[in-house]
Design an enzyme around this catalytic site. Sequence first.
Site, PDB file in Angstrom:
ATOM      1  N   SER A 584     -18.434-148.633 -62.219  1.00 59.56           N
ATOM      2  CA  SER A 584     -16.673-148.603 -62.414  1.00 59.56           C
ATOM      3  C   SER A 584     -16.382-149.266 -61.013  1.00 59.56           C
ATOM      4  O   SER A 584     -16.577-150.590 -60.944  1.00 59.56           O
ATOM      5  CB  SER A 584     -16.416-147.200 -62.360  1.00 59.56           C
ATOM      6  N   ASP A 671     -16.406-149.036 -74.124  1.00 63.38           N
ATOM      7  CA  ASP A 671     -15.824-148.591 -72.796  1.00 63.38           C
ATOM      8  C   ASP A 671     -14.241-148.988 -72.968  1.00 63.38           C
ATOM      9  O   ASP A 671     -13.989-150.107 -72.845  1.00 63.38           O
ATOM     10  CB  ASP A 671     -16.467-149.443 -71.637  1.00 63.38           C
TER      11      ASP A 671
END
Length: 740
Positions: A584, A671
């Site tokens: 991330s 995602d």
Amino acid sequence: MKYTSSIPLCLIAVLTVKVDAYGINSADKNRNFIKTPMKYPDARRDESILEDLHGKKIADPYRWLEDPFSEETKQFVDAENEISQSFLENNDKWKKINTNLTKLWNYQKYFVPMRHGKYYFSFRNSGLQNQNVLYKQNSLNDDEEPTVFLDPNAFSSDGTISLQEQAFSKDGNLFAYGVSESGSDWIKIKIRNVQTGEDYSELLERIKFTSLAWTHDNKGFFYNRYDQGGDGSETDTNENQKLYYHRVGEPQEKDVLVVEFTDNLDWLIVATVSLCGKYLIVTPYNGHQSSLYFADLEKNGAIVGKILLTSIVTKFEAEYVYITNTGSKVVFRTNIRAPNYRVVVIDFNHFTEDNWTTLVKEDSKDVIQWAKHVDKDKLVISYLQDVKDILKVHCLETGKLLRKFPLEIGTIVGFSGNEKYSEVFYQLESFLTPGTIYRYDFSNPDTEPTVFIENKLNLNGFDKKNFKVEQVFYPSHDGTKIPMFIVQKKTASKTKPVLLHGYGGFNIAIPPEFKVPFLFFVNAFDGILAIANIRGGAEYGQKWHDAGKLLNKQNVFDDFQAAAEYLVTQKYTINKKIAIYGRSNGGLLVGACINQRPELFGAAVAQVGVMDMLRFHKFTSGHSWITDYGDPDEKVHFDNLYKFSPLHNVHVPNSTVNQYPPTIILTGDHDDRVSPLHSLKLTATLQHAVKNNKFQNNPILLRVYSKAGHGDGKPIAKRIEEETDIHTFLYQSLQIDADI
């Protein structure tokens, strides 16, 4: 996992072996090293996309990869997956690593019990169940076996539908829970009758980043939703989150819109019903800062329309988290004029700031992480002290410190208790301990916490005494001391492989938690795990966060690079044995560092990273990251972001020194937090820069997983598959000589 026996030659690397700078010889049959540069997919470059941004001409030749539904994008992903799977699986190590990881993951997992109504509830996992199972029991006596209350493994055959967000009604008779498919942040809410175990008929949809706050009449709850919602594969911006009220037994069409902020479409709304049930507390968030509102539900009467809110704080300059209340005196954790946080009391009858009182003062060094109201008149407060958890008990009325719980070095990963009961449970993890649950009863104040359940690894010969954990403080480029945990076996000195992990953002700390893949790297590879607690996180409060965000973001990358330099100068290892890993915001960290200092690292792993810093705010929830990264539409932030954006700082190697280290980029097709477009565009750009380059012999790989999101709710089978890919890549790239 699909095993590929035959792949078109135009899509794979030449997998012959040579003696190179790593000293590998052709006799090593289990390694994929490259004699000539890899043959990558011939991704189309659209040179017509050229934008003028603040006076700079910015090319974006792979913008077509932003469309996840196009056939061309799907073909690109398929081709990249064939290359990466060939590289990873064309040896016997993938199967061996997979087998050993599976064995290590296969141990019984227990989580803290929670009391709701007349039952205790707790999550458990027998070892390799894809999702944790929620159990119910009348008491915690040893002779009572718990029964299954909700098993998310029954939602799907492959475990890709998971349980996300849940809340019991005040009386404990109803259970609202969210279900996510394929790792998406979008959820659907169902309601279960606790007594019968049956679900009500209604299904609530278009829900993302939601509150679940029951009114105390047990008839319904507040939740957040959007006007439109997807399945996790779209890239549309999420705007105008609204707060609704749902009554149990009614269809979603009858839900009541109670709060919205039409002038501020980017805000996320957190709603809480106070302990007494009288107040609705609303904290709209803009990044990590919030404003503060409340409504008197008793005066509002029946919930039939928008609720009139009273504003207490309108400026976004701090955070306000509700803890508890006694009548109109409401307790919050906040960092307003307290970078390490304090606990304040706001009287809702006299709520101007000059009437606020401080219940627990800010500590000059330790950071208040959370506080819970327990045993009628006590607050259990978790502090972070040099990245290690401390647990203290304060008096709710006076704020006086009453006691401190004894804790080993580690992290509290679970806590349960409330104001009605004297009993509390907490779960402690560390790098080498998979979780010990402690039980304490305030009705016996002279006693110490006792072990309730201890999670134990099913690993022959494992003994914590054979490992050592140390914390060092190394200097960054500007002299700032950065804490770093170093975990390794007590084996004879040699040049060990290192997995260097960091995050550095969004006021999130990286504590000493137990993670199977990290222990596997240390134990199976005789490696070193290094956790660098770089600036931008929450390790030392708001000042530490501020020192690594916005125009200070380069500090994050400098801190991480300094960690690698420290590990070498202190002779823990050498550069070509250091792998950097981040996910991330940590993926951004890895992407930026391999551009800026590629010579420092022997391998790089970037998971679900934010790689296009000029367009991140245009997709899904990316606009909410502006408070950490800055707004690319403003020149001062554009200039800063452009300097480190991984996508816009890719270079063509002009020597073996500045070639990219072996790099694997990983993402999931569902995602919808950090869209896979970031990983796809960076991969295409990197591969274009290094193809046919005589100085670049290291592979640049992309692995895209199907029915997978940002990470939440990922089934264990998929986690093991992904970690097998990562550790096979590390085994090959770092030339690990462990016999696995």
